[in-house]
Design a protein around this motif. Structure first.
Motif, PDB file in Angstrom:
ATOM      1  N   ASN A  19       0.645  -1.136   0.027  1.00  0.00           N
ATOM      2  CA  ASN A  19      -0.076  -0.058  -0.105  1.00  0.00           C
ATOM      3  C   ASN A  19       0.978   1.411  -0.080  1.00  0.00           C
ATOM      4  O   ASN A  19       0.275   2.282   0.699  1.00  0.00           O
ATOM      5  CB  ASN A  19      -0.991  -0.105   1.233  1.00  0.00           C
ATOM      6  N   HIS A  20       1.992   1.304  -0.581  1.00  0.00           N
ATOM      7  CA  HIS A  20       2.780   2.559  -0.626  1.00  0.00           C
ATOM      8  C   HIS A  20       2.373   2.999  -2.118  1.00  0.00           C
ATOM      9  O   HIS A  20       2.002   2.502  -3.070  1.00  0.00           O
ATOM     10  CB  HIS A  20       4.336   2.342  -0.789  1.00  0.00           C
ATOM     11  N   LYS A  21       2.366   4.381  -2.072  1.00  0.00           N
ATOM     12  CA  LYS A  21       2.067   5.147  -3.297  1.00  0.00           C
ATOM     13  C   LYS A  21       3.405   5.580  -4.082  1.00  0.00           C
ATOM     14  O   LYS A  21       4.371   5.775  -3.294  1.00  0.00           O
ATOM     15  CB  LYS A  21       1.444   6.237  -3.175  1.00  0.00           C
ATOM     16  N   LYS A  22       3.450   5.486  -5.302  1.00  0.00           N
ATOM     17  CA  LYS A  22       4.881   5.903  -5.815  1.00  0.00           C
ATOM     18  C   LYS A  22       5.106   7.328  -6.198  1.00  0.00           C
ATOM     19  O   LYS A  22       4.094   8.073  -6.685  1.00  0.00           O
ATOM     20  CB  LYS A  22       4.976   5.081  -7.229  1.00  0.00           C
ATOM     21  N   LEU A  23       6.155   7.796  -5.383  1.00  0.00           N
ATOM     22  CA  LEU A  23       6.505   9.020  -6.009  1.00  0.00           C
ATOM     23  C   LEU A  23       7.287   9.394  -7.445  1.00  0.00           C
ATOM     24  O   LEU A  23       7.817   8.349  -7.758  1.00  0.00           O
ATOM     25  CB  LEU A  23       7.508   9.610  -4.945  1.00  0.00           C
ATOM     26  N   VAL A  24       7.242  10.470  -8.028  1.00  0.00           N
ATOM     27  CA  VAL A  24       8.190  10.827  -9.116  1.00  0.00           C
ATOM     28  C   VAL A  24       9.447  10.704  -8.780  1.00  0.00           C
ATOM     29  O   VAL A  24       9.832  10.962  -7.526  1.00  0.00           O
ATOM     30  CB  VAL A  24       7.488  12.246  -9.745  1.00  0.00           C
ATOM     31  N   ASN A  25      10.312  10.640  -9.647  1.00  0.00           N
ATOM     32  CA  ASN A  25      11.784  10.698  -9.561  1.00  0.00           C
ATOM     33  C   ASN A  25      12.048  12.307  -9.693  1.00  0.00           C
ATOM     34  O   ASN A  25      12.112  13.042 -10.930  1.00  0.00           O
ATOM     35  CB  ASN A  25      12.581  10.158 -10.512  1.00  0.00           C
ATOM     36  N   PHE A  26      12.274  13.131  -8.672  1.00  0.00           N
ATOM     37  CA  PHE A  26      12.484  14.577  -8.740  1.00  0.00           C
ATOM     38  C   PHE A  26      13.766  14.977  -9.387  1.00  0.00           C
ATOM     39  O   PHE A  26      14.597  13.949  -9.448  1.00  0.00           O
ATOM     40  CB  PHE A  26      12.568  15.093  -7.008  1.00  0.00           C
ATOM     41  N   PHE A  38      22.312  19.957  -3.995  1.00  0.00           N
ATOM     42  CA  PHE A  38      21.733  18.937  -4.845  1.00  0.00           C
ATOM     43  C   PHE A  38      21.001  17.983  -3.995  1.00  0.00           C
ATOM     44  O   PHE A  38      21.218  17.942  -2.782  1.00  0.00           O
ATOM     45  CB  PHE A  38      22.592  18.078  -5.793  1.00  0.00           C
ATOM     46  N   ILE A  39      19.845  17.148  -4.399  1.00  0.00           N
ATOM     47  CA  ILE A  39      19.280  16.036  -3.781  1.00  0.00           C
ATOM     48  C   ILE A  39      20.338  15.186  -3.413  1.00  0.00           C
ATOM     49  O   ILE A  39      20.974  14.624  -4.435  1.00  0.00           O
ATOM     50  CB  ILE A  39      18.086  15.505  -4.831  1.00  0.00           C
ATOM     51  N   THR A  40      20.382  14.628  -2.238  1.00  0.00           N
ATOM     52  CA  THR A  40      21.516  13.678  -1.631  1.00  0.00           C
ATOM     53  C   THR A  40      20.764  12.306  -1.267  1.00  0.00           C
ATOM     54  O   THR A  40      21.486  11.317  -1.451  1.00  0.00           O
ATOM     55  CB  THR A  40      22.311  14.225  -0.635  1.00  0.00           C
ATOM     56  N   LYS A  66      16.918  10.007  -8.222  1.00  0.00           N
ATOM     57  CA  LYS A  66      18.488  10.329  -8.640  1.00  0.00           C
ATOM     58  C   LYS A  66      19.187  11.068  -7.370  1.00  0.00           C
ATOM     59  O   LYS A  66      18.235  12.091  -6.865  1.00  0.00           O
ATOM     60  CB  LYS A  66      18.552  10.833  -9.743  1.00  0.00           C
ATOM     61  N   CYS A  67      20.461  10.753  -7.097  1.00  0.00           N
ATOM     62  CA  CYS A  67      21.056  11.818  -6.005  1.00  0.00           C
ATOM     63  C   CYS A  67      22.254  12.001  -6.509  1.00  0.00           C
ATOM     64  O   CYS A  67      23.172  11.381  -7.336  1.00  0.00           O
ATOM     65  CB  CYS A  67      21.287  10.949  -5.045  1.00  0.00           C
ATOM     66  N   HIS A  81      31.334   3.706  -4.130  1.00  0.00           N
ATOM     67  CA  HIS A  81      30.720   5.211  -3.962  1.00  0.00           C
ATOM     68  C   HIS A  81      30.694   6.029  -5.458  1.00  0.00           C
ATOM     69  O   HIS A  81      31.663   6.099  -6.134  1.00  0.00           O
ATOM     70  CB  HIS A  81      31.879   6.005  -2.930  1.00  0.00           C
ATOM     71  N   HIS A  82      29.793   6.616  -5.546  1.00  0.00           N
ATOM     72  CA  HIS A  82      29.672   7.607  -6.840  1.00  0.00           C
ATOM     73  C   HIS A  82      29.192   8.739  -6.317  1.00  0.00           C
ATOM     74  O   HIS A  82      28.451   8.952  -5.441  1.00  0.00           O
ATOM     75  CB  HIS A  82      28.506   6.879  -7.656  1.00  0.00           C
ATOM     76  N   THR A  83      29.516   9.695  -7.425  1.00  0.00           N
ATOM     77  CA  THR A  83      28.823  11.279  -7.354  1.00  0.00           C
ATOM     78  C   THR A  83      27.366  11.140  -7.612  1.00  0.00           C
ATOM     79  O   THR A  83      26.662  11.519  -6.837  1.00  0.00           O
ATOM     80  CB  THR A  83      29.768  11.934  -8.009  1.00  0.00           C
ATOM     81  N   PHE A  84      27.119  10.455  -8.541  1.00  0.00           N
ATOM     82  CA  PHE A  84      25.562  10.129  -9.109  1.00  0.00           C
ATOM     83  C   PHE A  84      25.300   8.705  -8.726  1.00  0.00           C
ATOM     84  O   PHE A  84      26.038   7.965  -9.243  1.00  0.00           O
ATOM     85  CB  PHE A  84      25.268  10.540 -10.555  1.00  0.00           C
TER      86      PHE A  84
END
Ligand code: ATP
Ligand code: MG
Length: 376
Positions: A19-26, A38-40, A66-67, A81-84
């Protein structure tokens, strides 16, 4: 074998059945948060709702986000470990708590991803002078048959507050083969203006699972760069440079850094940021220029960064805007690379002149030069 897209859809499907609703990828650029460039993490776009505002989709949410973590740039070059990177996540906004969150995590890992319990170890918060040990989480794990539990301090098993005050709490991290793949954060407390931890009015769960690390694990690869999230970029760099990824530790690391930085740059450009000398544009500029300098270690003398755009767009075909922005992305990379190569060449000429005109170069001159190269 499981693909990146398959992992993402499995995750969303699993949490949808709960029962979770899906968010958009901001977008990578936070909308209402001037404190970060940036979004981390997946939770970042949810801050107002974690603080109590009602979310239009309800109390149970999930998604892939995406982060960009500029703070991890020094670690880039290792296997994990990645930057993105992409982060899967599920959230409870004052709804379910530790028991359900941990049960969901373990069910997804063992049933959907078929990871055996014996391969899973976890860490929990060990408590300190200010906050008690998180026995609640460790007992839940034990009940579910997970016995490899380590207790660690705030440095490892604690999240927040984001500023001086606000929601914070212990977390429990899940490891497979020694690599952390998932973290369940329990926003149990609020730190007040006196620095005291009081029980939060709304207790939230915030989880984050790394896509790249998880697909490496599921495909029996002990290097994220050998997964489909990177391999086509690595292959292209090998082709351009004529150097083999696995030929030496230094070359492996160099190729990883180039692949990482240009992927991050492509996604930043995709979100309408262009290279500049301040803030986000500066981070972007540093990433591109750093990649070019590492390219020099491989002996690449010609422009190459824009040649990596195609493989990146192909990997991320589920981000169709990359394709519509392709021309601009290539254009900006070319422009920045031309500019930097000019500066780089004149810097090298200056240095050569200095070397010619003097018998010795002082430590200070050398220091200035290397610093100049680093900051270009
Ligand atoms: P680590 O200690 O390994 O750096 P972390 O504690 O910083 O990880 P979290 O902030 O808990 O990680 O993020 C949640 C998940 O996101 C991690 O379990 C991991 O799978 C993934 N992750 C975090 N940072 C990175 C990164 N720089 N590159 C790739 N994946 C990452
Ligand atoms: Mg980290």
């Amino acid at each position: 074998m499981i693909s990146r897209k398959k992992l993402i859809s499995k995750y969303i499907d699993f949490f949808s059945t709960k029962n979770h609703k899906k968010l958009v990828n901001f977008p990578l650029i936070p909308e209402n948060d001037p404190t970060v460039l940036f979004i981390t993490a997946g939770m970042q776009p949810l801050v107002p709702f974690l603080l109590g505002q009602k979310h239009p989709l309800g109390k149970r949410l999930c998604g892939v986000q995406k982060c960009i973590r500029t703070g991890d740039i020094e670690s880039v070059g290792d296997k994990t470990h990645h930057t993105f990177f992409e982060m899967l996540g599920n959230w409870s906004l004052g709804d379910y708590w530790k028991k359900e969150a941990i049960e969901y995590s373990l069910e997804f890992l063992t049933k959907d991803l078929q990871i055996s319990k014996e391969d899973i170890s976890v860490t929990c918060f060990k408590g300190d002078k200010e906050v008690q040990k998180d026995e609640e989480s460790s007992k839940i794990w034990q009940k579910l048959g997970i016995n490899k539990i380590k207790f660690l301090g705030k440095k490892d098993n604690w999240w927040g507050p984001a500023g001086k005050t606000g929601p914070c709490g212990p977390d429990t991290e899940m490891f497979v083969n020694g690599v952390e793949i998932w973290n369940d954060v329990f926003m149990e407390y609020e730190k007040d203006t006196k620095g005291k931890y009081i029980q939060a009015k709304q207790k939230n769960v915030d989880t984050g699972m790394g896509v790249e690390r998880t697909i490496a694990l599921l495909n029996n690869l002990d290097d994220n760069y050998l997964t489909e999230a990177f391999l086509p970029i690595i292959k292209k760099i090998e082709e351009i440079s004529g150097k083999k990824y696995s030929s030496s530790q230094e070359i492996t690391r160099t190729i990883r850094i180039i692949a990482d930085h240009i992927k991050a740059a492509v996604f930043i450009l995709n979100d309408q940021i262009v290279p500049s000398n301040s803030e986000r544009g500066y981070v972007l500029r540093r990433l591109i220029r750093r990649a070019i300098r590492y390219g020099q270690i491989l002996g690449i003398k010609e422009n190459f960064t824009s040649k990596l755009v195609n493989p990146i767009i192909k990997i991320y075909s589920d981000y169709p805007e990359l394709l519509s922005n392709k021309k601009e992305i290539i254009n900006e990379l070319e422009k920045e690379e031309n500019k930097f190569r000019k500066t780089l060449n004149s810097g090298i000429r200056e240095f050569a002149k200095m070397v010619k005109s003097k018998k010795k170069i002082s430590g200070k001159e050398c220091f200035l030069y290397t610093n100049l190269m680093d900051f270009l």
